[in-house]
Design a protein around this motif. Sequence first.
Motif, PDB file in Angstrom:
ATOM      1  N   VAL A   1      39.422  39.132  41.370  1.00  0.00           N
ATOM      2  CA  VAL A   1      40.705  39.825  41.236  1.00  0.00           C
ATOM      3  C   VAL A   1      40.569  41.228  40.635  1.00  0.00           C
TER       4      VAL A   1
ATOM      5  N   LYS B   1      51.371  38.725  39.567  1.00  0.00           N
ATOM      6  CA  LYS B   1      50.199  38.021  40.098  1.00  0.00           C
ATOM      7  C   LYS B   1      49.111  39.011  40.483  1.00  0.00           C
TER       8      LYS B   1
ATOM      9  N   LEU C   1      44.644  29.720  33.569  1.00  0.00           N
ATOM     10  CA  LEU C   1      43.964  28.960  34.613  1.00  0.00           C
ATOM     11  C   LEU C   1      44.435  27.524  34.583  1.00  0.00           C
TER      12      LEU C   1
ATOM     13  N   GLU D   1      34.209  31.490  35.829  1.00  0.00           N
ATOM     14  CA  GLU D   1      35.394  31.087  36.596  1.00  0.00           C
ATOM     15  C   GLU D   1      35.535  31.981  37.828  1.00  0.00           C
TER      16      GLU D   1
ATOM     17  N   VAL E   1      44.367  39.402  44.977  1.00  0.00           N
ATOM     18  CA  VAL E   1      43.039  38.822  45.216  1.00  0.00           C
ATOM     19  C   VAL E   1      42.294  39.713  46.213  1.00  0.00           C
TER      20      VAL E   1
ATOM     21  N   LYS F   1      37.710  32.302  40.058  1.00  0.00           N
ATOM     22  CA  LYS F   1      39.034  32.905  40.268  1.00  0.00           C
ATOM     23  C   LYS F   1      39.168  34.249  39.554  1.00  0.00           C
ATOM     24  N   LEU F   2      38.483  34.380  38.422  1.00  0.00           N
ATOM     25  CA  LEU F   2      38.605  35.618  37.644  1.00  0.00           C
ATOM     26  C   LEU F   2      37.698  36.721  38.157  1.00  0.00           C
TER      27      LEU F   2
END
Length: 430
Positions: free
Chosen positions: A255, A402, A359, A249, A405, A251-252
Amino acid sequence: MKEKSVIQAQVHTSSYYAASVGDATDFAPLRGEKSADVCVVGAGFTGVSTALHLAERGYDVHVVEAKKVGWGASGRNGGQLIGGISGERTIAKNIHNDTADVLRNLRWGGHDIIRERVATYGIQCDLKFGYLDVAIRTRHLRDFRSEYERLQRESFPHKVEILSKDVTCELIGTNAYVGALLNMGNGHLHPLKLCVGEARAAVACGATIYEQSPVVDIQKGDKAKVVTAQGSVTADAVIIAGNAYHSVEPKLRGVMFPVNSFIIATEPLDDEIVATINPRDLAVCDPNFVLEYFRLSADKRLLFGGRCNYFGDDPKSIEKRLRPKMSKIYPQLATVRIDYAWGGTIGVPVNRVPQLGRLSPNVLYCQGYSGHGVNVTHLAGQIMADAIAGVLERFDLFADIKPVVIPGAYVLSKPMVALGILYHQIKDRL
Ligand SMILES: Cc1cc2nc3c(=O)[nH]c(=O)nc-3n(C[C@H](O)[C@H](O)[C@H](O)COP(=O)(O)OP(=O)(O)OC[C@H]3O[C@@H](n4cnc5c(N)ncnc54)[C@H](O)[C@@H]3O)c2cc1C
């Protein structure tokens, strides 16, 4: 042709832990279409701990591991059972009621889970209590005093004590430190034995574990589907627990920084040397970001670890970097044989707050504990199991913060981490 000759079976990195674990797991790979209540991706402490919490509560849970149980950071770490949680100040700002109680649970809950599991399942993982936070500078002693006072206020049930330079030297046979905080609630253990022991316990409670099964896709939907080259698990919910080793993934990946830490293990030391360098068998750690940590193994090797600007896994290069650091603290070990040298990767979020989130409605993740992984992964597993059961208070506390990023964090991780380490090395010296 037989499949074994096609697929290269993954083994553990050649660490002291892999050589001494005494119980090699050999769970079959995932083959064919399976279904489960919950599918967990990754069998490090986070994945295994979550699976055990869920299996104990009666969920049908399947764990899919790319390599072997404990293959990642969980089977390679310093084995230091450290209290606290990274990113505590940011977390505290988001707690609205009973702040002190919630924080106490986040700081020490993982320890309680480990103690309970070791006792309940009879896990032989060389667990010992006794820990020294050592001070390199007087400002560190000021921080230790605040921590000491806080523990006193909280009626911490274990012995804690601020130690002078002389007493520190008596306990660990080196003049390298100006004092220390002794905490008998912290300690050390053999992390791979713990991870494997918990995996066995999870299976005994009904969980299924697949090894040698890299997940290549996670399909979202009312039911989520975890896909490997040879099979899939369709589940009501998926928990991604691949941490710094996860790559499915995107997105992971963006970060947190993948920061490497390395360890050398000496040959077993003579009793006379042990009596001079660590007669009380304490784990030791300094407070720097580019930190050093050490302890004795059950067979009296010195396991000496540290972070440095190196990205490979060549044992000779690791030894070259760590031996001088160890010899500075213990000159008498300058010529001792190094039997093992290895490294692993830690997920470090910019704000240091462990990342628990979603997610999609039923695909959750849990990662990024910085250097506090042994305890916090165990607590995180409980929080994830609670979330699956619909108890969301602690999960939401983290999910509401959050992640920051980091543009290019994955592709440019090496130069960025190298710069970060340099920056912290300078800051550590001030
Ligand atoms: C050298 C070193 C020393 C450390 N020392 C300490 C210490 O002394 N004390 C402390 O508290 N913490 C320490 N840490 C940190 C701690 O080890 C970690 O925070 C913790 O182990 C993270 O556990 P995890 O389960 O989240 O991740 P990991 O243990 O890294 O496990 C992730 C697993 O997911 C699997 N995986 C990833 N992607 C996939 C995929 N696509 N399909 C299937 N499986 C996948 C990987 O193969 C791996 O087994 C150290 C870390 C290192 C590297």
